[in-house]
Every structure is written in C-alpha cells, then in structure tokens.
Design a protein around this motif. Structure first.
Motif, PDB file in Angstrom:
ATOM      1  N   THR A 338       0.828  -1.211   0.000  1.00  0.00           N
ATOM      2  CA  THR A 338       0.000   0.000   0.000  1.00  0.00           C
ATOM      3  C   THR A 338       0.858   1.255   0.000  1.00  0.00           C
ATOM      4  O   THR A 338       0.661   2.166  -0.817  1.00  0.00           O
ATOM      5  CB  THR A 338      -0.931   0.009   1.229  1.00  0.00           C
ATOM      6  N   SER A 341       2.935   1.751  -3.253  1.00  0.00           N
ATOM      7  CA  SER A 341       2.154   2.217  -4.402  1.00  0.00           C
ATOM      8  C   SER A 341       1.999   3.731  -4.383  1.00  0.00           C
ATOM      9  O   SER A 341       2.079   4.390  -5.430  1.00  0.00           O
ATOM     10  CB  SER A 341       0.784   1.543  -4.416  1.00  0.00           C
ATOM     11  N   VAL A 342       1.834   4.293  -3.192  1.00  0.00           N
ATOM     12  CA  VAL A 342       1.763   5.754  -3.062  1.00  0.00           C
ATOM     13  C   VAL A 342       3.126   6.385  -3.370  1.00  0.00           C
ATOM     14  O   VAL A 342       3.221   7.395  -4.077  1.00  0.00           O
ATOM     15  CB  VAL A 342       1.288   6.157  -1.653  1.00  0.00           C
ATOM     16  N   THR A 345       3.892   6.467  -7.065  1.00  0.00           N
ATOM     17  CA  THR A 345       3.073   7.473  -7.735  1.00  0.00           C
ATOM     18  C   THR A 345       3.710   8.855  -7.605  1.00  0.00           C
ATOM     19  O   THR A 345       3.800   9.621  -8.578  1.00  0.00           O
ATOM     20  CB  THR A 345       1.656   7.502  -7.134  1.00  0.00           C
ATOM     21  N   ALA A 448       3.559   1.728  -9.936  1.00  0.00           N
ATOM     22  CA  ALA A 448       2.575   2.055  -8.900  1.00  0.00           C
ATOM     23  C   ALA A 448       1.226   1.406  -9.209  1.00  0.00           C
ATOM     24  O   ALA A 448       0.560   0.859  -8.313  1.00  0.00           O
ATOM     25  CB  ALA A 448       2.420   3.568  -8.775  1.00  0.00           C
TER      26      ALA A 448
END
Length: 497
Positions: A338, A341-342, A345, A448
């Motif tokens: 989680t 992935s941020v 990005t 991401a």
C-alpha cells in the motif's frame, strides 16, 4: 460360605452381557460411528503428535521474532547492503568520469552503460542457481564467495587499461559478487521479523543509501586527489572488510522454518501474483536505474562541475538512508504494498513535473533527496511482500525468480537511459535528459499501478481463505477472479498488505 461363582453361572452372565451390548448397538445408531472415530483417532495419533510438535516448534520459533538477536541480523544486513548496493551506487561516479574524460579511448558511452548494466543485472539473472547453491553450501559461505569476487573484480578493474578488461572486471565479475552478497543477505532478514518486518527491511536497506553517500563523495575525493584507479582500490578494500564483519554476525533459521532452496517452482509461475510482481519489478527497475545512473551527468549537463554532480548523486543516497526507515515504519502500520504504491506514484509525478524543468543546482538536490527517499522502497518491501504473497516457506525460491527478472531489467536499464540521452558527454545542454525523465516517470507510474493490482490480488485471496496469517498457510493454491481482484484493490482484510 464360599465366594466362588460357579462356572455355569459365569458363562450365563457373560452371555447376558454380550446380548446387552448387541442390543445397545442396535438401539444406538451412532454406536459404530463413535467406535470408528475413536479407532481413527488412535490410528492418527502419530500424525497429530507430529502436527503438535510442528506447532510447538513454530511457537518457540516465534518467541525470537522481532527482538533480541534479530536486530543484530538487521545490522549485519545493513552492512551487506552498504558493501554491495552502496558500492554499486558508486558506479555513477565512475560512469560520469569515464564518459567525460575518455578514460578508455576505444570505449563509447554505450560501452560504459553496458558495463553498468552488467554490474547491476547479470549476476541477479542467475538468482535461481544462487538460491540452489545456498541450499547446498549455506548462506555464509555463499556471501564469502561473493565478497572475494567483488574484491577481486574492483582490484583488477583498477589495473585495467582496455575496454574488454573493464567489461570482465567492473562489469561481469563484480556482478556475480554483488548477487552472491545481496541475495543471501536479503532473504535472511524476514526469518527474524514478522510484525516489524518492513521496518527492519527499511533499516537494513538504508545501508545501501549510507554506502552510496560514502562511496559517491569519498571516492569522488579520491578520484580528484589520487586518480580513478586508486578510487577503485580503496573501495574494494573497504567493502571487503565490512562484508567479513557481517559474515561473522549473520545466522540463519533455514532448518527451523523449512525454507525451500530449489532453483525453480512451476506452481509459483502459474499464479497471477507472480506475473503482477514481475511487471512491477521490471517497470520499477527501468525508472530506478535511469535516475540512479544519470543524475550526476544531468547535473554536469547544466554547467556544474563533476564534484557537484557527485553531490547530487550522493543526495539520492542520503534520501534513501533517511527515507527507507520512514517508509518501513509507515509500511508496518499500513502495509508495504500500500505505502509503496503511493511512493511510486509520487516519484513518477516528480520525474515529469520536477526533473524536466530543473535548471538550478538547488532544484536538482531537492529532486535527488525526494527521489532517493521514495524510489528505493522496493528494496525494503520486496522480501516482506514476497513472503506475504507466496508464503515464507517459498520465499527463497520466489525471491530468486524475482531477482532474475530484476537482473534482466537492470541489465538493459542503463542502455535504455543512455540511448534516450541526446548528444555526447562533456557539454552544457539542459534538454539532453528530457526523454530519460519521461521514460523514468512513466515507468514509476506503471509500477505504482501494478502494486495497486497486486494489493487487490492479495486482499481478494485473503477474503477467500480467511485462515490466519500468510506465514501459517500455503497461499499458492488459492485462486481468485479478475473481478474480485479489481473490487478488492482498496479494501481491508485481517492482515496488512
């Protein structure tokens, strides 16, 4: 009066008792079932005992997780990352020096990029064989062999005067040394951590950031005072000593956890999670290596000195040293996939919005620190995410196959970066690296997106199984539909992802 019962009366009583038992059987329809279950329990007593022993063994093993000697293992892994990936990060200094000073007259910029790609990726491409070798000779002997290879490679590179010699030493030989040090060191850490697994991974992989700072700034100083070849000799000696310190501290729990040391597992390849993982690793490496190897040259392309270029490269490592433990803390709270992935990005957007218009040294430094803090998240979350997706018993074999894919991606990443660069080295033109920045940004954004899908895959599988945590089950056999994966990308379950 005699108390002896006559034999005829005894026989009559026995007949009555047997008749009563037969009546009981006929009256109770569950009698036979109960007797059968009791008999089955007796036959399975050995299996139950073995299962109880395994559970007791696992419980005793868990007592040593996240504390005590586990933190010594974390420090040993820190030293291994310092001396392997940290040294590899220092190639940016040599890459820039070779390119701008024509150190090897018969070598082109494509040759230097191939050498950097070989040093990063060829050894990792043989990860399945390295994993198999670890099962045969052990973790510590494997690291020792890698240490000797890495020391010999850099020492011989310092005496190289021809292009093919540099290919064999600083390229090929160092690549196998790097792989034999980093792969065993990375797979040991998750054996000692569970609740703090990603935090420990972040602290350990921060070693590559600290090593990158030391080797970038330190070796740049040696290059300017003693020459590039003395820098290679100095670096080889420092890494050689520190890896031996780590070897003396490291211990494994392979037998306790029954780690699988095979070279290949077809069941893993058949899962969708493996291919999602593979896509993430490839796209992440494309962006990571391009930024890592070209930022120093980008700085000189703005008109700044090679020393200032080494500072910008070192700032990537400073950001890595500070950011990876912070990413680890956040990941232990919200989940490694989680948080990563941020992070990817953000780095993807910054490549497009900050790197392309950068024209001042201050902007480059800010960009380098932020990128360094976030783009190396893969190294802290990779082992925990592999264990979470495929189970800790299959972690080593899965890791080796993932490393192989990473090696192939790392091999071609510098070549892609140098082909996207416009013009040669040694002159001022701020637009030389625009295509590199676009490529890196899009690669990070793709990685991401793949992590979001991987999160949905794991969450969907959790809802199907709902059996304890991923360390106590075999998740390979659980299948989920594409629809469930997409619906679960932003859901929560009983275990963090």
């Amino acid at each position: 009066m005699s108390s002896r019962i006559p034999e005829s009366d005894s026989h009559e009583n026995e007949m009555k008792l047997n008749h009563k038992n037969n009546e009981t059987k006929d009256f109770d329809p569950d009698f036979n079932r109960v007797v059968s279950e009791i008999t089955k329990e007796g036959n399975d007593s050995n299996d139950t005992s073995n299962q109880d022993n395994d559970i007791e063994k696992q419980n005793k093993s868990d007592l040593h997780m996240d504390r005590g000697y586990a933190w010594v293992i974390c420090f040993a892994s820190f030293l291994l990352n310092f001396s392997s990936w940290g040294q590899n990060s220092g190639f940016a200094i040599y890459f820039s020096y070779y390119l701008n000073n024509n150190t090897f007259p018969d070598a082109t910029k494509l040759d230097y990029s191939f050498i950097g790609g070989i040093a990063f990726g060829v050894g990792l491409s043989f990860s399945p064989l390295i994993n198999f070798m670890m099962g045969k000779i052990g973790t510590r002997p494997s690291i020792a062999i890698g240490n000797c290879l890495q020391f010999t490679a850099l020492m011989l590179a310092s005496f190289s005067r021809k292009k093919w010699q540099l290919y064999l030493t600083q390229g090929l030989m160092q690549s196998f040394g790097l792989a034999l040090i980093s792969i065993p060191g990375t797979t040991v850490l998750p054996q000692y951590f569970k609740k703090k697994r990603v935090l420990a991974g972040g602290l350990a992989t921060a070693g590559s950031g600290v090593g990158g700072i030391c080797f970038n700034l330190g070796m740049q100083h040696v290059v300017e005072t003693k020459g590039v070849f003395w820098a290679l000799r100095t670096q080889s000696i420092i890494g050689f000593i520190l890896v031996w310190v780590s070897i003396s501290l490291i211990r494994t729990r392979d037998k306790t956890i029954n780690i699988q040391f095979t070279a290949f597992d077809k069941d893993i390849v058949r899962t969708a999670g493996f291919w999602i993982f593979a896509f993430f690793v490839v796209t992440c490496m494309f962006g990571y290596v391009v930024v890592l190897y070209t930022l120093a040259q980008f700085t000189t392309s703005l008109g700044y000195s090679e020393y200032q270029g080494s500072i910008s490269s070192a700032m990537v490592q400073l950001g890595s040293a500070m950011g990876r433990p912070c990413i680890g803390l956040l990941s232990d709270r919200f989940g490694g996939v989680t948080v990563s992935s941020v992070a990817y990005t953000v780095v993807g957007v910054l490549c497009l919005a900050m790197w392309i218009p950068a024209r001042t040294f201050g902007t480059v430094i800010a960009f380098a620190i932020i990128e360094g803090a976030l783009m190396g998240s893969i190294y802290g979350m990779l082992a925990p995410a592999v264990a979470r997706t495929f189970g800790i018993r299959k972690m080593n074999v899965t890791f080796s196959m993932v490393w192989m894919i990473m090696g192939v991606a790392g091999l071609f990443s510098p070549v892609i970066g140098i082909k996207l660069k416009q013009g040669g080295g040694g002159y001022v033109d701020p637009t030389q690296y625009v295509h590199c920045a676009i490529f890196a940004g899009c690669s990070f954004l793709a990685s991401a997106a793949s992590l979001v899908i991987l999160r949905g895959y794991i969450k969907a599988r959790d809802f199907v199984s709902e059996k304890g945590d991923s360390d106590s089950i075999d998740p390979i056999g659980i299948t989920v539909s594409v629809r469930d994966v997409l619906k679960s990308c932003f859901k929560e379950s009983h275990e963090k992802t």
